[in-house]
Scaffold this active site. Structure first.
Site: not given
Length: 408
Positions: A134, A330, A375
């Site tokens: 991320s 996501d 995610h």
């Protein structure tokens, strides 16, 4: 891996070729860098950011790889986080830089941020592989920039910063950079939901299970600490209302579309580093509306965010706007943002799909995916059975790829 075709007397060449193959490989440590609202090994009661109930660091170590997990400011800017990585690995007193600290009114050298060093031998002879999930993918790119460039306190008079990191240019300290579900070009979620509330929502859900006493927002540079007997709810509320959110030295700016474009203007790929990016997707197009909607197995707390991102248009500072190519996501990051940096005044970095067996070029991004996971599943949260084995294998296979890169 090396492949040999040996016939008749040529078998005598095998030992020589084998030695050459082994020497070409590397054993550089893999550094895991968490994303927004992430946490370190000593936090969250043993529930790992990298792996959830199964520690990816341990999985890789058991397979023979050298791995370190760092813990940086969970909502801090990429600059602050990159500086913290450097001192956590090398050791010493964190120094954010005099000019940077004055510009944002932060403490230049926080008293509690002194580290013994996870990998003090780190240098051009002992480089590392950086893997960021991320926002961590942006952070490791920032670290590469800070290492490769001299940072000036006064650019007009060419006065250098005096810090160990910022006052020197160092090349060759990083072998590779890997991003996992990273918003290289920002996330539209930041622009439609204020102050990262969906991330707070997810984090509070996890913290409620493992215990909130094990988590620190790590904002000492902003003179922000949890009181000794302060209630968790009050701590979170004070964080949400902190003045840092109104600056550009904070995560919400860096992962916004405009903030990411600003970063991409100077965080360009290095010709001495291998780059890889993993793309994840948790939505599909609704044939009735054309919008993107979440897949059935998307984590409940981010389903609404996936739906929101799958239909919204965001206006940029330059007067342009996003389009339908941004809708696939996501649950937190837009798929079109994960391949690599494509915004910024220098234009896109070179990006191409990874093809096994093809020669790899430094300075170019190689992409994997899209992989059908959300995610948080991309780092082993809330997945079981075959999906769990799939994500563990992904990291093991990637570690093998990293170690197959030529040693510097």
């Amino acid at each position: 891996m090396c492949n040999f075709r040996l016939i008749n007397w040529k078998f005598l060449l095998f030992p020589i070729l084998l030695i050459g193959c082994l020497l070409a490989r590397n054993n550089h440590p893999i550094i895991l860098v968490h994303g927004l609202f992430g946490w370190g090994l000593e936090e969250m009661g043993g529930y790992r950011y990298w792996g959830g109930k199964r520690d990816i660091e341990i999985i890789l170590k058991d397979a023979g790889y050298t791995v370190y997990t760092v813990s940086v400011g969970p909502i801090s800017s990429n600059w602050d986080r990159a500086v913290e990585i450097y001192y956590q690995l090398k050791g010493g007193q964190v120094d954010y830089g005099l000019a940077h600290s004055k510009a944002y009114g932060i403490v230049q050298k926080p008293e509690r941020k002194i580290y013994s060093g996870l990998y003090p031998e780190w240098d051009s002879d002992h480089p590392v592989h950086l893997v960021g999930h991320s926002m961590g993918g942006q952070t490791v790119r920032m670290l590469q920039y800070l290492l490769a460039n001299e940072i000036y306190l006064d650019s007009e008079n060419k006065i250098l910063e005096e810090s160990e990191l910022l006052g020197h240019a160092r090349d060759g300290w990083i072998t590779s950079i890997t991003s996992v579900a990273t918003p290289h070009n920002g996330s539209t979620l930041v622009d439609v939901v204020a102050k990262m509330f969906p991330f707070v929502q997810y984090f509070v859900g996890v913290a409620g299970v493992v215990g909130t006493d094990f988590y620190d927002f790590d904002l000492e540079q902003w003179k922000f600490r949890k009181g000794k007997n302060e209630a968790w709810a009050n701590y979170v509320q004070r964080m949400r209302e902190h003045s840092a959110w109104e600056t550009k030295n904070i995560s919400s700016w860096d992962i916004s579309i405009d903030g990411a474009a600003q970063l991409n203007g100077f965080l360009i790929s290095s010709p001495s580093v291998f780059y890889f990016s993993y793309i994840f997707s948790a939505t599909h197009q609704d044939p009735a509306t054309g919008y993107h909607i979440p897949n059935k197995d998307v984590f409940l707390l981010i389903r609404s965010r996936a739906t929101l991102m799958g239909s919204r248009i965001v206006f940029r500072a330059d007067g342009t706007e996003t389009d339908s190519t941004w809708w696939e996501n996501d649950g937190i990051v837009n798929v079109c943002s994960m391949s690599g940096p494509t915004t910024g005044f220098n234009g896109p970095d070179p990006i191409t799909p990874y093809v096994k067996g093809d020669p790899l070029i430094q300075g170019q991004w190689y992409t994997f995916g899209p992989i059908e996971m959300d995610h948080y599943q991309s780092v082993g949260h809330m997945i079981y059975g075959e999906q769990r084995e799939k994500i563990d294998s992904l990291y093991l296979n990637h570690a093998e790829l990293l170690y197959s890169l030529p040693a510097q």
